[in-house]
Design an enzyme around this catalytic site. Structure first.
Site, PDB file in Angstrom:
ATOM      1  N   GLU A   1       9.247   1.703  10.929  1.00  0.00           N
ATOM      2  CA  GLU A   1      10.361   2.632  10.715  1.00  0.00           C
ATOM      3  C   GLU A   1       9.741   4.019  10.764  1.00  0.00           C
ATOM      4  OE1 GLU A   1      12.775   4.960   9.654  1.00  0.00           O
ATOM      5  OE2 GLU A   1      12.878   4.163   7.603  1.00  0.00           O
TER       6      GLU A   1
ATOM      7  N   GLU B   1      10.205  16.676  14.639  1.00  0.00           N
ATOM      8  CA  GLU B   1      10.803  16.500  13.320  1.00  0.00           C
ATOM      9  C   GLU B   1      10.418  17.692  12.435  1.00  0.00           C
ATOM     10  OE1 GLU B   1       9.425  12.815  11.720  1.00  0.00           O
ATOM     11  OE2 GLU B   1      11.419  12.269  11.056  1.00  0.00           O
TER      12      GLU B   1
ATOM     13  N   CYS C   1      13.663  10.725   7.153  1.00  0.00           N
ATOM     14  CA  CYS C   1      13.524  10.352   8.561  1.00  0.00           C
ATOM     15  C   CYS C   1      14.865  10.346   9.291  1.00  0.00           C
ATOM     16  CB  CYS C   1      12.829   9.007   8.696  1.00  0.00           C
ATOM     17  SG  CYS C   1      13.674   7.709   7.803  1.00  0.00           S
TER      18      CYS C   1
ATOM     19  N   LYS D   1       0.877  -1.179   0.000  1.00  0.00           N
ATOM     20  CA  LYS D   1       0.000   0.000   0.000  1.00  0.00           C
ATOM     21  C   LYS D   1       0.917   1.233   0.000  1.00  0.00           C
ATOM     22  CE  LYS D   1      -2.528   3.415   1.655  1.00  0.00           C
ATOM     23  NZ  LYS D   1      -1.648   4.463   1.146  1.00  0.00           N
TER      24      LYS D   1
HETATM   25  P1  ADP Z   1       3.631  10.761   6.563  1.00  0.00           P
HETATM   26  O1  ADP Z   1       3.488  11.756   7.653  1.00  0.00           O
HETATM   27  O2  ADP Z   1       5.035  10.416   6.202  1.00  0.00           O
HETATM   28  O3  ADP Z   1       2.687  10.937   5.411  1.00  0.00           O
HETATM   29  P2  ADP Z   1       1.928   8.691   7.536  1.00  0.00           P
HETATM   30  O4  ADP Z   1       2.258   7.934   8.762  1.00  0.00           O
HETATM   31  O5  ADP Z   1       0.753   9.597   7.556  1.00  0.00           O
HETATM   32  O6  ADP Z   1       3.280   9.403   7.200  1.00  0.00           O
HETATM   33  O7  ADP Z   1       1.789   7.727   6.298  1.00  0.00           O
HETATM   34  C1  ADP Z   1       2.711   6.740   5.939  1.00  0.00           C
HETATM   35  C2  ADP Z   1       1.989   5.644   5.195  1.00  0.00           C
HETATM   36  O8  ADP Z   1       1.012   5.080   6.064  1.00  0.00           O
HETATM   37  C3  ADP Z   1       1.238   6.104   3.967  1.00  0.00           C
HETATM   38  O9  ADP Z   1       1.237   5.070   3.011  1.00  0.00           O
HETATM   39  C4  ADP Z   1      -0.145   6.316   4.513  1.00  0.00           C
HETATM   40  O10 ADP Z   1      -1.102   6.258   3.482  1.00  0.00           O
HETATM   41  C5  ADP Z   1      -0.248   5.145   5.460  1.00  0.00           C
HETATM   42  N1  ADP Z   1      -1.261   5.300   6.526  1.00  0.00           N
HETATM   43  C6  ADP Z   1      -1.691   6.416   7.104  1.00  0.00           C
HETATM   44  N2  ADP Z   1      -2.656   6.148   8.018  1.00  0.00           N
HETATM   45  C7  ADP Z   1      -2.817   4.803   8.032  1.00  0.00           C
HETATM   46  C8  ADP Z   1      -3.666   3.884   8.743  1.00  0.00           C
HETATM   47  N3  ADP Z   1      -4.512   4.294   9.652  1.00  0.00           N
HETATM   48  N4  ADP Z   1      -3.541   2.560   8.456  1.00  0.00           N
HETATM   49  C9  ADP Z   1      -2.669   2.126   7.558  1.00  0.00           C
HETATM   50  N5  ADP Z   1      -1.860   2.940   6.858  1.00  0.00           N
HETATM   51  C10 ADP Z   1      -1.913   4.250   7.086  1.00  0.00           C
END
Ligand code: ADP
Length: 487
Positions: free
Chosen positions: A249, A384, A283, A174
């Protein structure tokens, strides 16, 4: 160049479309460049079904056979490097040179794991009885859900998929909603290898729905996630329900510490290279610079001069004078940088260079910024920044910077610069962080275990440790019959 259409998911080796779509935006212009499928529960289930069906035959293949697909994948990526780099830059913003490097990095990583998949060894342990034989074998975990972020949207797909497949797992990937097209394109190259249908699947769409479907399905045995600490914590809680294996990570707050005996030119260059790579959205990127009081003025001057030379612009501009900094990923990222900068200025930080939005008002550009007179009450020393802002603090004693890492909830990377071998060992052992860079800031190589401690994550990517994330241990106790048929 003709625009590549990338509006499909990859399920069981086939392209799958959906009626609902999500817009993909070019962060350099704010324009919608494409629509990708808004895959949901139905598509994720289909992908899990496919991965589950493909699992048994895939894990039974010899590692050499799995290697052959991975090597072809790496070759395909290199052959299509320029086209892939253009796709990456268009949706992520980074300069083409960095995108090309990222695609090459994908190939390097995939090749390394293609090889390492052949080195999954077990163990034989002496038994507790004369006729007991104990062996330990390592087997693939099973179907894995791999959730990747937008900052290295190519690299992260390769870094998770390659070890999983090499270990004999099958996957559902995903990608981040901001950067789905490069993941689709990278998968296209994997599908071209003729890899058995269903071994690798990709679903774009709403993160929470896809994530939930992966978590609730008992056939998915492991989740590997790269992203924010906030979401990582939610996912870790969610994993508890089925005690699903999880690797995380997450975020960091890396200091770069410069001692008076360091080569200051080398330190300034390495710090600027790291700090402003990918517009500061990394990161393991440096978050704060700790300059020893004796060399603070000199180091600041060198960093400011290098930062002033950086060219900001459209990542896709192939010109003879390539740019080094593209836009931030979106408006929210830009606002966060502005907010942190405002807080620092209000608390007394001095802007040495930069400090403003730049370029076309529709893109999310921000000037490379260096701040001095920075203190620990400023938010940007604790959170960050994820943007092109380099705050410089001053210190006198080693323990001050050791305490900075100990007090931080994060522990991903720390860098320091010195020529004193005693200090090298002292600091490397004492800094509270999963990765340490001494006299350099490059950490991401396929053979080394990349990852953090504390709220920066669990597990490692890279090296044999990265393969073990996708392997389970099984212990087998055998009682041998003696030659008279007894035990
Ligand atoms: P960033 O701040 O780097 O965008 P996120 O943690 O929001 O980081 O997102 C990182 C990844 O996790 C992306 O692929 C995002 O779509 C996915 N993501 C965000 N929320 C969820 C969730 N509740 N369950 C699974 N995946 C998620």
């Amino acid at each position: 160049m003709e625009k590549t259409t990338l509006n499909y998911l990859w399920i069981k080796g086939e392209k799958v479309s959906t009626t609902e779509t999500i817009d993909v935006v070019n962060p350099a212009t704010g324009e919608v460049i494409d629509q990708v499928p808004n895959g949901g529960k139905k598509e994720t289930k289909l992908a899990i079904n496919a991965a589950y069906e493909a699992l048994k035959p895939w894990k039974k293949l010899t590692p050499e056979k799995r290697e052959s697909y991975l090597v072809k994948w790496a070759d395909n990526l290199l052959e299509n490097r320029d086209e892939l780099a253009a796709i990456l830059t268009e949706e992520q913003g980074k300069p083409l040179s960095e995108s090309r490097g990222e695609i090459e990095g994908c190939a390097t990583f995939i090749r390394w794991y293609a090889e390492e998949g052949k080195r999954v060894y077990g163990e034989v342990i002496t038994g507790s009885k004369e006729n007991q034989r104990i062996s330990v074998i390592k087997q693939p975990v099973g179907v894995c859900g791999l959730i990747t972020p937008w900052n290295f949207p190519g690299a992260m797909v390769a870094r998770k998929t390659a070890p999983a497949l090499a270990a004999g797992c099958t996957v559902v990937v995903k990608p981040a909603s901001e950067t789905p097209r490069i993941a689709i394109a990278i998968f296209e190259q994997l599908m071209k290898t003729g890899i058995p249908a269903g071994v690798a699947n990709l679903v774009t769409g709403k993160a929470s729905v896809i994530g939930e479907t992966l978590f609730e399905d008992r056939r998915v045995k492991k989740i590997s996630f790269t992203g924010s600490t906030e979401i990582g914590k939610q996912l870790m809680k969610r994993a508890a329900d089925q005690v699903k294996r999880i690797s995380l990570e997450l975020g960091g707050n890396a200091p770069a510490i410069v001692f008076p005996d360091a080569d200051l030119d080398l330190a300034a260059k390495a710090i600027v290279d790291n700090k402003f790579e990918n517009c500061g959205q990394m990161c393991n990127g440096i978050n704060v610079i700790y300059a020893h009081g004796e060399i603070k003025e000199k180091l600041t001057e060198k960093i400011v001069n290098l930062a002033k030379e950086l060219k900001v612009g459209l990542g896709s501009d192939p010109g003879t004078d390539p740019i080094q900094i593209g836009p931030l990923v979106n408006e929210a990222a830009l606002k966060n940088v502005e907010h942190l900068l405002q807080d620092a200025k209000e608390k007394g930080a001095k802007v040495e260079t930069g400090g403003e939005r730049t370029g076309d008002a529709t893109g999310y550009f921000f000037q490379p910024t260096v701040l001095s007179i920075v203190t620990l009450d400023m938010k940007l020393t604790q959170e960050e920044i994820f943007g092109p802002v380099a705050p410089i603090l001053s210190f006198q004693k080693e323990q001050e910077v050791v305490e900075f890492t100990e007090n931080s909830p994060y522990g991903l990377a720390a860098y320091f610069f010195t020529r004193d071998v005693n200090r090298v060992y002292r600091m490397a052992e004492e800094l509270d962080s999963g990765m340490i860079g001494v006299n350099g800031t490059s950490l991401s190589v396929p053979q080394a275990p990349f990852g953090g401690i504390k709220e920066s994550g669990i597990g490692r990517e890279g090296g044999f440790y990265g393969l073990e994330e996708f392997l389970e241990l099984k212990y087998i106790s055998l009682s041998l019959e003696n030659d008279e048929g007894g035990y």
